[in-house]
Design an enzyme around this catalytic site. Structure first.
Site, PDB file in Angstrom:
ATOM      1  N   GLU A 353      36.756 -38.308  38.579  1.00 34.44           N
ATOM      2  CA  GLU A 353      38.194 -38.024  38.200  1.00 34.44           C
ATOM      3  C   GLU A 353      39.246 -37.659  39.226  1.00 34.44           C
ATOM      4  OE1 GLU A 353      37.223 -35.247  35.160  1.00 34.44           O
ATOM      5  OE2 GLU A 353      35.665 -36.190  34.333  1.00 34.44           O
ATOM      6  N   GLU A 459      28.142 -40.687  30.717  1.00 37.78           N
ATOM      7  CA  GLU A 459      28.668 -39.862  29.966  1.00 37.78           C
ATOM      8  C   GLU A 459      29.083 -40.484  28.471  1.00 37.78           C
ATOM      9  OE1 GLU A 459      31.679 -37.267  31.773  1.00 37.78           O
ATOM     10  OE2 GLU A 459      30.517 -37.954  33.729  1.00 37.78           O
TER      11      GLU A 459
HETATM   12  O1  9MR Z   1      29.612 -31.461  29.593  1.00 38.53           O
HETATM   13  C1  9MR Z   1      29.962 -30.822  30.387  1.00 38.53           C
HETATM   14  C2  9MR Z   1      30.273 -29.231  30.000  1.00 38.53           C
HETATM   15  O2  9MR Z   1      28.935 -28.699  29.667  1.00 38.53           O
HETATM   16  C3  9MR Z   1      30.972 -28.439  31.125  1.00 38.53           C
HETATM   17  O3  9MR Z   1      31.180 -27.262  30.636  1.00 38.53           O
HETATM   18  C4  9MR Z   1      31.967 -29.032  31.572  1.00 38.53           C
HETATM   19  C5  9MR Z   1      32.647 -28.339  32.971  1.00 38.53           C
HETATM   20  O4  9MR Z   1      31.816 -28.387  33.991  1.00 38.53           O
HETATM   21  O5  9MR Z   1      31.910 -30.557  32.043  1.00 38.53           O
HETATM   22  C6  9MR Z   1      31.306 -31.300  31.255  1.00 38.53           C
HETATM   23  O6  9MR Z   1      30.990 -32.298  31.856  1.00 38.53           O
HETATM   24  C7  9MR Z   1      32.015 -33.445  32.039  1.00 38.53           C
HETATM   25  C8  9MR Z   1      31.910 -33.972  33.478  1.00 38.53           C
HETATM   26  O7  9MR Z   1      30.923 -33.291  34.182  1.00 38.53           O
HETATM   27  C9  9MR Z   1      32.737 -34.744  33.886  1.00 38.53           C
HETATM   28  N1  9MR Z   1      33.364 -35.671  33.126  1.00 38.53           N
HETATM   29  C10 9MR Z   1      33.806 -35.156  31.685  1.00 38.53           C
HETATM   30  C11 9MR Z   1      32.523 -34.126  31.017  1.00 38.53           C
HETATM   31  C12 9MR Z   1      33.074 -33.395  30.012  1.00 38.53           C
HETATM   32  O8  9MR Z   1      34.099 -32.691  29.983  1.00 38.53           O
END
Ligand code: 9MR
Length: 547
Positions: A353, A459
Site C-alpha cells: 500500500e 485479501e
Molecule cells: O485483517 C487485518 C486486521 O486484523 C489488522 O487489525 C489490520 C491492521 O494490522 O490489518 C488487517 O489486514 C490488512 C492487511 O494487512 C493489509 N491490507 C488491508 C487489510 C485490512 O485492513
C-alpha cells in the site's frame, strides 16, 4: 455506413420480433437510431454536442448515421479519462418508475472503427451537472478487442462509481433514470482511438437471465476449494491462535493449500527494539507458529508484509538517528526476516500500500521521509539480496478501479521490473457485493499479465453491507455476494497458467473478519458463516472453477 451495419439493423429487427412474442418479458425504451437523420424519438431529449435534432456530424469521419467519438491520444497509456470528450448525451424524458436496478439494461451497437484494444467508458450521470459536483457518476469500462459492430447489453447494476469515490456507497435510484445522461467516453491512448455507436436503448426486462453463479446447484461435500483450483494456490489468512484451534485447522488444511499471516509477520509483530549497539530485537514466536503449521501440513506460505505504513513499531516512527542509520536498520530488518524464512516462505509482499488513494503519488510515510522516493526499490533490493529465489510482490488495494493509484503503482512496478526486482503484483480484493464489475477486474488483471508477472488476488473479502443498510444477511445479498465471488474466481481462473499464483481469502468465518469492527456495520464478507458452515459464496467459488 460500415458494411456490417445492415446486419446489425437486421439483428435488431429480429430482436424486436422476438420481443413481440415475449412482450411481457422485455420492454425497450428510448431507442435512438442515428440512421433516421439522427432523429431522436420523443422519449429522448438531446444534450450537449448533439444539438436539438440528434447527431450532428461534428466529429471527423462521421457520416451522421451513427455517432462517432475520436481520441487523438498523446499520453503514454490509457489511464486518463478525458471528461471533456464526453460529448454524447441523451436524457430520457420518461421515468422508469418501479423498476429495480437489477432489470434495467443499457443496450447499444458499438464499433471501435479500426483500433482493436480501444478502452471504452460508458458513463451515467445522475444529477444536474456534467461531472462531479452534486452528481453521482457511474462508469462501466471495457476493452473492445475486435472492431466489428456488435450489440452489447450492460446491466445498470454493473456500473461502478466513476470520478468521485465518495459516491462509492451510493446506488443508482432507478426512479431517477429520468435524469440520467448517457455518455460514451474514450480512454486516451498512444494511438488514435475511435468509438462509433448507434441504436442506444434502455431495456427493462421482467426476467433477468441468471448468468454465472447458480444457486440451485449443489456442491458435493468431497469437493474442496483447493482441489477445484488446478493451477494456483487457494490461500487463507490465518493467525497463531487459530492455527492451534482444531476446528479452524481442520478447515484450513482441508480447503486451502497456502497461508498468509493476517498479522503475525508484520513489522509490529516481529520487531521489538534496537539495542545500543544497533542490534535488532526480533520476536519470532508468532511468525514461527504459522510457518511451522504450514510446514507440518504441506502448505505454501505467502509472507505478508515486510514494509507497511500501518504496522510500524513506535521506536521506528520516532527514531532519532540519522537517515543513513534509519535506512541501515530497515535493511537489517528485511534481511533478517527474509533470511530466517528462506526456503520456507515462497513469496513476500515486500511493500504494501505505498500509493496514496486517488493519486499516483507515494503515500507519506516514515519510509518515504527517511529513505526518499526510492525507498520502495531499496526495500525490494534488500529482499532480493537476502534471497534470490523468493518471489517478491507489490501489494495494494483499489488497484482494480482507482485509475490514479493504478497508474502510480504500475510506474513503481515497471521500474522494479527494469531492475529485475519484482515477480508479481497483489490486488487486494477488499470489494463489495456489487462492485467492481467483472469487466473492470479483467481489464486491471490484464495489466499484470501483459507484463508477464505473477498475479495474486490477495485479501479477498466481499462486503455485503457497505452502507450499513441491512440488519441481517438477506438472501438477496447472499446471492449477490456469491455472484461477485463467482466473477472474481472466473476472472482469476481465466488468466494464463504461467501468470497464476494464488487467490487468498482474508479470513475464514464471517465473524472473524476485520470488516465489521473497522466499518462499524455488521457484515458477512467471507466464505464460511460463524458456525463454520459453507456459504453460497463458497459454492460459487467452486462453481466458477468447474465452469
Ligand atoms: O485483517 C487485518 C486486521 O486484523 C489488522 O487489525 C489490520 C491492521 O494490522 O490489518 C488487517 O489486514 C490488512 C492487511 O494487512 C493489509 N491490507 C488491508 C487489510 C485490512 O485492513
Amino acid at each position: 455506413m460500415n458494411f456490417l451495419k445492415p446486419f446489425t439493423v437486421l439483428t435488431l429487427i429480429m430482436l424486436l420480433f422476438a420481443q413481440l412474442s415475449f412482450a411481457q418479458e422485455e420492454t425497450t425504451y428510448l431507442i435512438t437510431d442515428f440512421d433516421g437523420n439522427g432523429i431522436l424519438p420523443n422519449a429522448w431529449q438531446s444534450y450537449g454536442d448533439l444539438g436539438s435534432h440528434g447527431v450532428v456530424s461534428a466529429k471527423p469521419n462521421s457520416d451522421g448515421k451513427f455517432y462517432e467519438q475520436v481520441w487523438n491520444g498523446s499520453t503514454d497509456e490509457g489511464y486518463i479519462v478525458s471528461q471533456s470528450d464526453i460529448t454524447f448525451r441523451l436524457i430520457p424524458k420518461k421515468k422508469l418508475k418501479d423498476k429495480t436496478i437489477d432489470n434495467v439494461f443499457l443496450r447499444l451497437d458499438i464499433s471501435c472503427g479500426g483500433a482493436p484494444g480501444t478502452k471504452i467508458n460508458i458513463v451515467l450521470v445522475d444529477g444536474p451537472n456534467d461531472c462531479c459536483s452534486n452528481d453521482v457518476n457511474w462508469q462501466y469500462s471495457f476493452v473492445k478487442n475486435t472492431c466489428e459492430w456488435e450489440t452489447i447489453e450492460i446491466n445498470l447494476a454493473e456500473f461502478g462509481y466513476a470520478y468521485d469515490p465518495s459516491n462509492h456507497e451510493k446506488s443508482i435510484n432507478i426512479n431517477k433514470v429520468g435524469r440520467v445522461k448517457i455518455g460514451v467516453d474514450v480512454f486516451s491512448g498512444t494511438k488514435r482511438q475511435l468509438v462509433q455507436f448507434d441504436n442506444v436503448a434502455l431495456v427493462v426486462k421482467d426476467k433477468v437471465a441468471v448468468t454465472g453463479y447458480d444457486p440451485s446447484a449443489s456442491i458435493a461435500d468431497t469437493n474442496t476449494l483447493k482441489n477445484g483450483a488446478k493451477d494456483f494456490f487457494v490461500g487463507i489468512a490465518v493467525n497463531p491462535s487459530r492455527v492451534q484451534d482444531a476446528n479452524y485447522s481442520a478447515v484450513y488444511t482441508k480447503e486451502f493449500n497456502s497461508v498468509t499471516a493476517e498479522n503475525a509477520m508484520k513489522m509490529k509483530s516481529i520487531f521489538k527494539g534496537i539495542d545500543s549497539e544497533g542490534n535488532l530485537n526480533l520476536d519470532w514466536t508468532n511468525s514461527d507458529l504459522i510457518v511451522d503449521f504450514a510446514e507440518a501440513n504441506g502448505l505454501n506460505v505467502h509472507g505478508h508484509t515486510l514494509i507497511w505504513h500501518e504496522s510500524i513499531p513506535d521506536f521506528i516512527k520516532t527514531f532519532t538517528g540519522t537517515n543513513q542509520e534509519f535506512e541501515s536498520i530497515i535493511e537489517k530488518y528485511i534481511t533478517a526476516v527474509v533470511t530466517r524464512y528462506k526456503d520456507k516462505v515462497d513469496s513476500w509482499d515486500v511493500v504494501n500500500e505505498a500509493i496514496t488513494d486517488n493519486s499516483s503519488a507515494l503515500r507519506p510515510s516514515v519510509f518515504l521521509e527517511r529513505m526518499g522516493p526510492d525507498y520502495v526499490k531499496k526495500c525490494f533490493q534488500y529482499a532480493r539480496n537476502a534471497d534470490q529465489e523468493v518471489k517478491l510482490f507489490y501489494n495494494d488495494y483499489n488497484l482494480v478501479f482507482d485509475t490514479q493509484k493504478q497508474k502510480g503503482a504500475f510506474e513503481i512496478i515497471d521500474d522494479l521490473m527494469a531492475n529485475n526486482l519484482i515477480d508479481g503484483v497483489g490486488y487486494q480484493m477488499h470489494i463489495d457485493y456489487n462492485f467492481p464489475n467483472k469487466q473492470a477486474l479483467q481489464t486491471a488483471t490484464a495489466l499484470i499479465v501483459k507484463r508477464k508477472l505473477l498475479v495474486h488476488f490477495s485479501e479477498l473479502d466481499v462486503k455485503t453491507n457497505p452502507k450499513g443498510a441491512i440488519a441481517e444477511f438477506t438472501e438477496k445479498r447472499n446471492n449477490a455476494q456469491a455472484q461477485k465471488v463467482y466473477e472474481v474466481v472466473e476472472v482469476y481462473n481465466a488468466i494464463p497458467t504461467e501468470n497464476k499464483y494464488a487467490l487468498t481469502v482474508w479470513g475464514l468465518k464471517d465473524d472473524d473478519s476485520w470488516v465489521t469492527p473497522r466499518y462499524g456495520f455488521l457484515d458477512w464478507p467471507l466464505l464460511f458463516d460463524s458456525s463454520f458452515g459453507k456459504k453460497k459464496a463458497y459454492a460459487a467459488f467452486i462453481q466458477a472453477l468447474e465452469k
